[in-house]
Write a protein that holds these residues in place. Structure first.
Motif, mmCIF file in Angstrom:
data_model
loop_
_atom_site.group_PDB
_atom_site.id
_atom_site.type_symbol
_atom_site.label_atom_id
_atom_site.label_comp_id
_atom_site.label_asym_id
_atom_site.label_seq_id
_atom_site.Cartn_x
_atom_site.Cartn_y
_atom_site.Cartn_z
ATOM 1 N N UNK A 27 0.969 -1.013 -0.415
ATOM 2 C CA UNK A 27 0.196 -0.131 0.192
ATOM 3 C C UNK A 27 0.885 1.854 -0.297
ATOM 4 N N UNK A 28 1.893 1.257 0.788
ATOM 5 C CA UNK A 28 3.128 2.389 0.598
ATOM 6 C C UNK A 28 3.744 2.569 -0.373
ATOM 7 N N UNK A 29 3.664 1.578 -1.377
ATOM 8 C CA UNK A 29 4.520 1.523 -2.729
ATOM 9 C C UNK A 29 5.907 1.046 -1.938
ATOM 10 N N UNK A 30 6.118 0.803 -1.166
ATOM 11 C CA UNK A 30 7.208 0.729 -0.611
ATOM 12 C C UNK A 30 8.264 1.531 -0.289
ATOM 13 N N UNK A 31 7.686 2.478 -0.491
ATOM 14 C CA UNK A 31 8.086 3.534 0.310
ATOM 15 C C UNK A 31 7.761 3.712 1.890
ATOM 16 N N UNK A 32 8.908 4.597 2.536
ATOM 17 C CA UNK A 32 9.213 4.953 3.986
ATOM 18 C C UNK A 32 8.613 5.483 4.320
ATOM 19 N N UNK A 33 8.219 5.930 6.020
ATOM 20 C CA UNK A 33 7.654 7.216 6.623
ATOM 21 C C UNK A 33 8.503 7.593 7.266
ATOM 22 N N UNK A 34 8.463 8.662 8.158
ATOM 23 C CA UNK A 34 9.388 9.254 9.045
ATOM 24 C C UNK A 34 9.464 8.843 10.353
ATOM 25 N N UNK A 35 7.530 8.801 10.520
ATOM 26 C CA UNK A 35 7.570 8.335 12.073
ATOM 27 C C UNK A 35 6.729 7.356 12.083
ATOM 28 N N UNK A 36 6.718 6.535 12.777
ATOM 29 C CA UNK A 36 5.616 5.332 12.453
ATOM 30 C C UNK A 36 4.933 5.474 14.735
ATOM 31 N N UNK A 37 3.781 5.178 14.682
ATOM 32 C CA UNK A 37 3.370 5.559 15.718
ATOM 33 C C UNK A 37 2.464 4.283 15.877
ATOM 34 N N UNK A 38 3.052 2.948 16.711
ATOM 35 C CA UNK A 38 2.423 1.460 16.628
ATOM 36 C C UNK A 38 1.299 2.011 17.721
ATOM 37 N N UNK A 39 0.487 1.334 17.329
ATOM 38 C CA UNK A 39 -1.086 1.227 18.762
ATOM 39 C C UNK A 39 -2.111 0.376 18.905
ATOM 40 N N UNK A 40 -1.325 -1.013 18.389
ATOM 41 C CA UNK A 40 -1.755 -2.078 18.045
ATOM 42 C C UNK A 40 -1.527 -3.367 19.640
ATOM 43 N N UNK A 41 0.033 -3.314 19.356
ATOM 44 C CA UNK A 41 0.635 -3.845 20.328
ATOM 45 C C UNK A 41 1.024 -5.863 20.160
ATOM 46 N N UNK A 42 0.946 -5.378 18.307
ATOM 47 C CA UNK A 42 1.702 -7.300 18.227
ATOM 48 C C UNK A 42 3.131 -7.747 17.380
ATOM 49 N N UNK A 43 3.476 -8.885 17.724
ATOM 50 C CA UNK A 43 4.570 -8.928 16.634
ATOM 51 C C UNK A 43 4.531 -8.667 15.740
ATOM 52 N N UNK A 44 3.576 -9.111 14.950
ATOM 53 C CA UNK A 44 3.454 -8.578 13.239
ATOM 54 C C UNK A 44 3.750 -6.903 13.095
ATOM 55 N N UNK A 45 2.331 -6.411 13.950
ATOM 56 C CA UNK A 45 2.415 -5.076 14.143
ATOM 57 C C UNK A 45 3.973 -4.563 13.908
ATOM 58 N N UNK A 46 4.769 -4.582 14.501
ATOM 59 C CA UNK A 46 6.219 -3.624 15.366
ATOM 60 C C UNK A 46 6.486 -4.764 14.278
ATOM 61 N N UNK A 47 6.968 -5.313 13.622
ATOM 62 C CA UNK A 47 7.630 -5.709 12.855
ATOM 63 C C UNK A 47 7.762 -5.530 11.704
ATOM 64 N N UNK A 48 6.475 -4.997 11.303
ATOM 65 C CA UNK A 48 5.685 -4.366 10.580
ATOM 66 C C UNK A 48 6.380 -2.524 10.379
ATOM 67 N N UNK A 49 6.267 -1.787 11.512
ATOM 68 C CA UNK A 49 6.654 -0.603 11.774
ATOM 69 C C UNK A 49 8.074 -0.249 11.512
ATOM 70 N N UNK A 50 9.139 -1.256 11.918
ATOM 71 C CA UNK A 50 10.696 -1.700 11.849
ATOM 72 C C UNK A 50 10.718 -1.713 10.776
ATOM 73 N N UNK A 51 9.654 -2.568 9.760
ATOM 74 C CA UNK A 51 10.058 -2.307 8.519
ATOM 75 C C UNK A 51 10.021 -1.377 7.668
ATOM 76 N N UNK A 52 8.701 0.079 7.397
ATOM 77 C CA UNK A 52 8.408 0.602 6.742
ATOM 78 C C UNK A 52 9.466 1.976 7.326
ATOM 79 N N UNK A 53 9.836 2.203 8.770
ATOM 80 C CA UNK A 53 10.530 3.535 8.840
ATOM 81 C C UNK A 53 11.326 3.604 8.309
ATOM 82 N N UNK A 54 11.882 5.216 7.703
ATOM 83 C CA UNK A 54 12.801 5.860 7.095
ATOM 84 C C UNK A 54 14.310 5.618 8.096
ATOM 85 N N UNK A 55 15.345 5.146 7.481
ATOM 86 C CA UNK A 55 16.534 5.695 8.322
ATOM 87 C C UNK A 55 16.914 6.717 8.703
ATOM 88 N N UNK A 56 16.688 7.244 10.582
ATOM 89 C CA UNK A 56 16.956 8.122 11.484
ATOM 90 C C UNK A 56 15.714 8.110 11.068
#
Length: 218
Positions: free
Chosen positions: A104-133
Motif C-alpha cells: 500500500x505504501x508502494x515500498x516507500x518508508x515513513x519518517x515516524x510510525x506510531x504503533x498502537x496495536x501491540x502485536x509482533x506482526x505490527x511491530x515488525x511491520x513498523x520497523x520495516x517501513x520506518x525510514x533511516x533515522x
C-alpha cells in the motif's frame, strides 16, 4: 462519587463527553506524539485505528499540521473513520501484515510510525517501513511479551524505538487546550453512546471493531 481532591481536575468550558477524551484518547496519544518529535514536514504512519490511534490522527492533522498521514488497520469501519479525519487509510491483511502494508505504501518508508496495536506482526511491520533515522513510538499495549527480530531489511539503518504509556499530569492543560480549540474535530472521534445499563452491549460493540470512541452516558 466521593474521591480525593487531588484526583479531581476541572474542565471549565467543556462538556463531560469531551472532557473524558482528555484522558486516553487525546492524553495518551498526545504524549506519544510529543516523544516522537514530529513536525509538519514528516510523513507519519499510525498503525491501529482504535480510539487512541484515531486521536493520534486528529492531533497530527490539527496540531502538528502533518499532511502525509497514513493509517493502517484491519477494520474497514476504522479505516473509513481515519479517512474522514484526514489520513490515507491502508487496509491490512492480517495474514500478511508487512506485505500488505508495504504494498500500500508502494515500498516507500515513513519518517515516524506510531504503533498502537501491540502485536509482533505490527511491530515488525513498523520497523520495516520506518525510514533511516526515523522514530517508532510504541503506544499499543501487548497482551503478551513482544519479540523483536533484527532482520536484514532494517538492521542496516539507524532508527529509534520509543516506549510511551499514558501521560503526566503536567500535560493536562495543553491537552484540554487542544480539545477546546478543536471541539468539532475531536467530537468526530465519538461514535457511540450507551447508558450504564447498556455497558455490556457497549463492550461487545467496541470489541467488534465497528466503532470509534464508545462512551457511557451517566
Amino acid at each position: 462519587v466521593v474521591v480525593p481532591e487531588h484526583m479531581v481536575y476541572p474542565i471549565p468550558g467543556l462538556s463531560l463527553d469531551l472532557g473524558v477524551l482528555a484522558l486516553d484518547t487525546i492524553g495518551t496519544a498526545f504524549h506519544g506524539l510529543r516523544q516522537g518529535e514530529i513536525n509538519s514536514e514528516h510523513s507519519v504512519l499510525v498503525f491501529g485505528c482504535g480510539p487512541i490511534g484515531l486521536g493520534c490522527i486528529s492531533i497530527l492533522r490539527n496540531h502538528y499540521n502533518v499532511r502525509a498521514i497514513y493509517a493502517a488497520d484491519t477494520s474497514e469501519y476504522r479505516c473509513a473513520m481515519a479517512e474522514q479525519l484526514g489520513a490515507k487509510a491502508i487496509r491490512i491483511d492480517p495474514s500478511d501484515t508487512t506485505g500488505s502494508l508495504m504494498a500500500a505504501l508502494g515500498n516507500r518508508r515513513v519518517d515516524r510510525v506510531v504503533e498502537v496495536v501491540g502485536l509482533d506482526d505490527t511491530v515488525l511491520a513498523s520497523m520495516r517501513c520506518v525510514t533511516p533515522g526515523g522514530k517508532i513510538v510504541f503506544i499499543g499495549e501487548p497482551e503478551k511479551a513482544l519479540h523483536l527480530v533484527r532482520t536484514t531489511d532494517w538492521i542496516l539503518k539507524d532508527f529509534s524505538l520509543i516506549n510511551s504509556w499514558y501521560f503526566p499530569l503536567s500535560e493536562m492543560d495543553d491537552n484540554l487546550r487542544f480539545i477546546k480549540e478543536h471541539q468539532a474535530e475531536v467530537r468526530k472521534l465519538i461514535t457511540h453512546y450507551f447508558s450504564i445499563e447498556g455497558m455490556t452491549e457497549a463492550f461487545e460493540v467496541f470489541i467488534s471493531g465497528e466503532t470509534g470512541k464508545v462512551l457511557i452516558a451517566m
